[in-house]
Design a protein around this motif. Structure first.
Motif, PDB file in Angstrom:
ATOM      1  N   VAL A 222       0.866  -1.172   0.000  1.00  0.00           N
ATOM      2  CA  VAL A 222       0.000   0.000   0.000  1.00  0.00           C
ATOM      3  C   VAL A 222       0.904   1.224   0.000  1.00  0.00           C
ATOM      4  O   VAL A 222       1.857   1.314   0.785  1.00  0.00           O
ATOM      5  CB  VAL A 222      -0.962  -0.002   1.208  1.00  0.00           C
ATOM      6  N   VAL A 223       0.650   2.156  -0.918  1.00  0.00           N
ATOM      7  CA  VAL A 223       1.595   3.246  -1.115  1.00  0.00           C
ATOM      8  C   VAL A 223       1.241   4.453  -0.254  1.00  0.00           C
ATOM      9  O   VAL A 223       0.231   4.495   0.439  1.00  0.00           O
ATOM     10  CB  VAL A 223       1.677   3.638  -2.610  1.00  0.00           C
ATOM     11  N   LYS A 224       2.094   5.443  -0.336  1.00  0.00           N
ATOM     12  CA  LYS A 224       2.066   6.635   0.510  1.00  0.00           C
ATOM     13  C   LYS A 224       0.677   7.262   0.603  1.00  0.00           C
ATOM     14  O   LYS A 224       0.003   7.468  -0.408  1.00  0.00           O
ATOM     15  CB  LYS A 224       3.068   7.643  -0.036  1.00  0.00           C
ATOM     16  N   ASP A 225       0.259   7.553   1.839  1.00  0.00           N
ATOM     17  CA  ASP A 225      -0.980   8.270   2.167  1.00  0.00           C
ATOM     18  C   ASP A 225      -2.253   7.470   1.909  1.00  0.00           C
ATOM     19  O   ASP A 225      -3.349   8.014   2.018  1.00  0.00           O
ATOM     20  CB  ASP A 225      -1.074   9.599   1.400  1.00  0.00           C
ATOM     21  N   ASN A 226      -2.138   6.185   1.578  1.00  0.00           N
ATOM     22  CA  ASN A 226      -3.324   5.379   1.308  1.00  0.00           C
ATOM     23  C   ASN A 226      -3.668   4.503   2.507  1.00  0.00           C
ATOM     24  O   ASN A 226      -2.833   4.239   3.378  1.00  0.00           O
ATOM     25  CB  ASN A 226      -3.117   4.531   0.062  1.00  0.00           C
ATOM     26  N   VAL A 227      -4.931   4.030   2.550  1.00  0.00           N
ATOM     27  CA  VAL A 227      -5.429   3.312   3.717  1.00  0.00           C
ATOM     28  C   VAL A 227      -6.204   2.073   3.272  1.00  0.00           C
ATOM     29  O   VAL A 227      -7.040   2.154   2.362  1.00  0.00           O
ATOM     30  CB  VAL A 227      -6.361   4.208   4.578  1.00  0.00           C
ATOM     31  N   LEU A 228      -5.922   0.970   3.921  1.00  0.00           N
ATOM     32  CA  LEU A 228      -6.721  -0.255   3.765  1.00  0.00           C
ATOM     33  C   LEU A 228      -7.582  -0.395   5.002  1.00  0.00           C
ATOM     34  O   LEU A 228      -7.062  -0.443   6.136  1.00  0.00           O
ATOM     35  CB  LEU A 228      -5.808  -1.464   3.576  1.00  0.00           C
ATOM     36  N   PHE A 229      -8.902  -0.462   4.813  1.00  0.00           N
ATOM     37  CA  PHE A 229      -9.836  -0.682   5.921  1.00  0.00           C
ATOM     38  C   PHE A 229     -10.307  -2.130   5.848  1.00  0.00           C
ATOM     39  O   PHE A 229     -10.882  -2.554   4.839  1.00  0.00           O
ATOM     40  CB  PHE A 229     -11.045   0.254   5.807  1.00  0.00           C
ATOM     41  N   GLY A 230     -10.097  -2.878   6.903  1.00  0.00           N
ATOM     42  CA  GLY A 230     -10.467  -4.292   6.913  1.00  0.00           C
ATOM     43  C   GLY A 230      -9.380  -5.082   7.588  1.00  0.00           C
ATOM     44  O   GLY A 230      -9.074  -4.868   8.759  1.00  0.00           O
ATOM     45  N   SER A 231      -8.739  -5.989   6.851  1.00  0.00           N
ATOM     46  CA  SER A 231      -7.618  -6.746   7.387  1.00  0.00           C
ATOM     47  C   SER A 231      -6.803  -7.309   6.235  1.00  0.00           C
ATOM     48  O   SER A 231      -7.304  -7.467   5.117  1.00  0.00           O
ATOM     49  CB  SER A 231      -8.097  -7.870   8.317  1.00  0.00           C
ATOM     50  N   VAL A 232      -5.537  -7.612   6.534  1.00  0.00           N
ATOM     51  CA  VAL A 232      -4.593  -8.060   5.521  1.00  0.00           C
ATOM     52  C   VAL A 232      -3.972  -9.379   5.957  1.00  0.00           C
ATOM     53  O   VAL A 232      -3.481  -9.500   7.084  1.00  0.00           O
ATOM     54  CB  VAL A 232      -3.470  -7.024   5.308  1.00  0.00           C
ATOM     55  N   ILE A 233      -4.006 -10.357   5.059  1.00  0.00           N
ATOM     56  CA  ILE A 233      -3.243 -11.586   5.222  1.00  0.00           C
ATOM     57  C   ILE A 233      -2.264 -11.617   4.058  1.00  0.00           C
ATOM     58  O   ILE A 233      -2.681 -11.657   2.895  1.00  0.00           O
ATOM     59  CB  ILE A 233      -4.140 -12.832   5.197  1.00  0.00           C
ATOM     60  N   ALA A 234      -0.977 -11.549   4.314  1.00  0.00           N
ATOM     61  CA  ALA A 234       0.004 -11.472   3.229  1.00  0.00           C
ATOM     62  C   ALA A 234       1.316 -12.082   3.694  1.00  0.00           C
ATOM     63  O   ALA A 234       1.677 -11.987   4.874  1.00  0.00           O
ATOM     64  CB  ALA A 234       0.232 -10.024   2.806  1.00  0.00           C
ATOM     65  N   ASN A 235       2.023 -12.690   2.748  1.00  0.00           N
ATOM     66  CA  ASN A 235       3.332 -13.218   3.101  1.00  0.00           C
ATOM     67  C   ASN A 235       4.268 -12.085   3.495  1.00  0.00           C
ATOM     68  O   ASN A 235       4.992 -12.178   4.480  1.00  0.00           O
ATOM     69  CB  ASN A 235       3.922 -14.015   1.940  1.00  0.00           C
ATOM     70  N   GLN A 236       4.245 -10.998   2.714  1.00  0.00           N
ATOM     71  CA  GLN A 236       4.990  -9.806   3.079  1.00  0.00           C
ATOM     72  C   GLN A 236       4.084  -8.588   2.919  1.00  0.00           C
ATOM     73  O   GLN A 236       3.165  -8.577   2.113  1.00  0.00           O
ATOM     74  CB  GLN A 236       6.235  -9.636   2.205  1.00  0.00           C
ATOM     75  N   PHE A 237       4.391  -7.561   3.709  1.00  0.00           N
ATOM     76  CA  PHE A 237       3.588  -6.340   3.731  1.00  0.00           C
ATOM     77  C   PHE A 237       4.549  -5.166   3.674  1.00  0.00           C
ATOM     78  O   PHE A 237       5.554  -5.152   4.388  1.00  0.00           O
ATOM     79  CB  PHE A 237       2.774  -6.294   5.019  1.00  0.00           C
ATOM     80  N   CYS A 238       4.271  -4.202   2.830  1.00  0.00           N
ATOM     81  CA  CYS A 238       5.131  -3.019   2.838  1.00  0.00           C
ATOM     82  C   CYS A 238       4.341  -1.775   2.481  1.00  0.00           C
ATOM     83  O   CYS A 238       3.267  -1.837   1.883  1.00  0.00           O
ATOM     84  CB  CYS A 238       6.331  -3.191   1.917  1.00  0.00           C
ATOM     85  N   THR A 239       4.888  -0.618   2.858  1.00  0.00           N
ATOM     86  CA  THR A 239       4.255   0.670   2.618  1.00  0.00           C
ATOM     87  C   THR A 239       5.271   1.564   1.926  1.00  0.00           C
ATOM     88  O   THR A 239       6.151   2.120   2.566  1.00  0.00           O
ATOM     89  CB  THR A 239       3.806   1.312   3.938  1.00  0.00           C
ATOM     90  N   THR A 240       5.182   1.691   0.628  1.00  0.00           N
ATOM     91  CA  THR A 240       6.117   2.534  -0.099  1.00  0.00           C
ATOM     92  C   THR A 240       5.587   2.842  -1.486  1.00  0.00           C
ATOM     93  O   THR A 240       4.836   2.064  -2.071  1.00  0.00           O
ATOM     94  CB  THR A 240       7.504   1.864  -0.215  1.00  0.00           C
TER      95      THR A 240
END
Length: 556
Positions: free
Chosen positions: A490-508
């Motif tokens: 998920v990139v800069k200034d964005n929002v995920l509402f809910g939940s995340v299941i992921a092998n890897q997670f990053c914000t960039t």
């Protein structure tokens, strides 16, 4: 002088002394007997109280496991457990509710010895915390022969299933996921690598924050998409768990807040796997604001779910793999083999020409062109999905009728889109994007993707997204529970509402999907979906993974 008189006096005096000695011995013996009897009855009263505590501690945990297996537990946005509404110890479908947060479980139950002789009685009362729905205290009062004893224990009862936290991650490494200015509102669970327990799965040196609350009114235009009882939560029962690996807390990192701590931080081998120091908060606890801290605390932890492993969920437990379950249960399954898309199931249906043509290139782009992949069943109900774009509002509408599986294609959503989801009577379904022969399996969301609140607000209306490889969120707001077998980004200034299941997670926003080097400000806000509303083909475990933590024990 009368010698006989002196002898009488001496004899009488000697008898008095002997009587005093006999009485003293008798009195001392009686005191010892009374003391022994008091000690015995006190010990019996204690053991009676302890028996009540242990019996109903076990019954409480068994009740929780059974209730979680039943599903349909309801709840709300905050700290919740299925026991909060009452207990059904007889398992007959009738709940005994708490009255003023109090429930008597046993009244003067008899405790017997090995020969069946009564040795005491106990009364057990369960207290529910008025604000924390996972916190319970058992009080057992024992009696025996007039003696009394009291023991009590406080427990945190929770579930560590995949969708019970903001992020459930498989692997993580420095600069590849939680870093920079990321903000997570809700719990985080990291499996990590058993072969590398010294790996840093979280290395936070910037403004990373893990909070235990949210308020959707701080996000423009979001709150009206969500049921009122879920628009804010002051206690998410958030915890941070790392099975294998270490975390580093540095810079302005915040894990919990002094006035709203996370429930627990349980990392690897304990405090030695929490390094670094943040600035000026909770300094006596390594800068981590938590109610409890220690090593990883689950004896039977959930594994990271993968498509080619068995998924022991209610919907998929009968299938050898989760992939088989998705393919078999899909209302519509489309495969792209050799550049030719075709319908794999159900057999004998005809789709609009716009459907298969839209996938011929290998990328299904939802932009300004309409795509209709729906069909009508014999009973008149609709299956599949369709995308409609409105030129006037510059808004897309994605309608999903039952679970949909697309294999061998990449999906790209380019325009702001509302979704409407219907699967039978439920307003939830799953859209799965899978690989086939090494092709496809990615999803890019380049604009808002939100539930159509006029059709039903979140979380009672939810589209689950399953992506075999990478899910890339460039859109400002996405409201859905998501799974990515590779990386969720998920990139800069964005929002995920809910939940995340992921092998890897990053914000960039920097680099490509496999290079998440620079952490930037982005958010995940955990909005809990009650079990009865969850898309059934998302990762879950039958009954979840119940966690029963003893926080304190007292004897009085």
């Amino acid at each position: 002088m009368n010698r006989k008189g002196i002898a009488l006096v001496a004899t009488l005096a000697l008898m008095v002394v002997i009587a005093l000695l006999v009485f003293g011995t008798f009195f001392t013996t009686q005191i010892e007997l009374w003391t022994t009897r008091n000690d015995t009855t006190s010990v019996q009263a204690f053991y009676a109280a302890e028996a009540g505590l242990q019996k109903y501690k076990a019954a409480l945990f068994q009740q929780y496991v059974w209730r979680e297996q039943q599903g349909g537990t309801g709840g709300g946005s905050g700290c919740f457990t299925s026991l909060a509404r009452g207990l059904d110890l007889d398992r007959d479908g009738t709940l005994t509710p708490f009255v003023n947060n109090r429930l008597v479980l046993a009244q003067d139950e008899v405790v017997t010895d090995a020969n069946g002789n009564p040795v005491g009685r106990y009364t057990v009362t369960l207290y529910k915390d008025a604000e924390d729905g996972q916190l319970f205290t058992l009080v057992s009062e024992g009696t025996s022969g007039g003696a009394k004893a009291r023991v009590q224990a406080t427990f945190r009862i929770s579930n560590s299933d995949y969708l019970e936290q903001a992020i459930f991650a498989g692997a993580g490494q420095a600069n590849k996921w939680l870093n920079g200015g990321a903000t997570i509102r809700g719990g985080v669970y990291v499996v990590g690598s058993p072969n590398d327990p010294d790996q840093y799965v979280i290395e936070a040196n910037g403004n990373f924050a893990l909070y235990n609350w949210y308020d959707l009114n701080t996000y423009s235009g979001v709150a009206n998409r969500v049921e009122p009882s879920y628009q804010r939560a002051q206690d998410l029962c958030a915890s941070l768990r790392v099975q294998y690996g270490k975390i580093s807390v540095g810079g302005s990192t915040q894990i919990g807040e002094p006035n709203n701590k996370v429930k627990g931080v349980f990392v690897g081998r304990g405090a030695q796997d929490i390094t670094g120091q943040n600035v000026s908060v909770c300094q006596n606890n390594k800068g981590v604001c938590t109610e409890a801290m220690g090593g990883f605390d689950l004896s039977n932890p959930p594994p990271f779910p993968t498509l080619d492993a068995k998924l022991d969920s209610d919907a998929c437990s009968a299938y050898p793999t989760w992939r088989d379950c998705l393919q078999t249960k899909a209302a519509l399954r489309i495969q792209r083999l050799g550049n030719v898309p075709s319908v794999a199931s159900p057999p004998g249906i005809t789709l609009s020409s716009s459907c298969l043509q839209a996938m011929q290139s290998g990328t299904l782009t939802l932009d300004t062109q309409n795509v209709d992949c729906t069909f009508t069943r014999l009973d008149g109900s609709r299956g599949g999905f369709r995308y409609t774009y409105n030129n006037e509002s510059r808004q897309g509408l994605l309608e999903v009728f039952g679970d949909v599986v697309l294999e061998g294609v990449k999906v790209v959503l380019k325009k702001p889109t509302d979704y409407r989801v219907q699967s039978g009577s439920a307003r939830s379904a799953t859209l799965a994007v899978l690989q086939l022969d090494g092709n496809g399996g990615n999803l890019d969301i380049n604009a808002n993707l939100l539930p159509d609140a006029t059709f039903g607000p979140f979380p009672g209306h939810a589209l689950g997204l399953v992506v075999e490889k990478d899910l890339y969120q460039r859109g400002q707001y996405v409201m859905a529970p998501v799974y990515a077998g590779g990386t969720f980004r998920v990139v800069k200034d964005n929002v995920l509402f809910g939940s995340v299941i992921a092998n890897q997670f990053c914000t960039t926003s920097a680099g490509n999907q496999t290079s998440c080097n620079a952490g930037q400000k982005a958010e995940v806000v955990y909005i809990r979906i009650p079990k009865e509303n969850r898309p059934v083909l998302l990762p879950s475990l039958r009954g979840g993974k119940p966690v029963f933590q003893v926080l304190s024990y007292e004897r009085r």
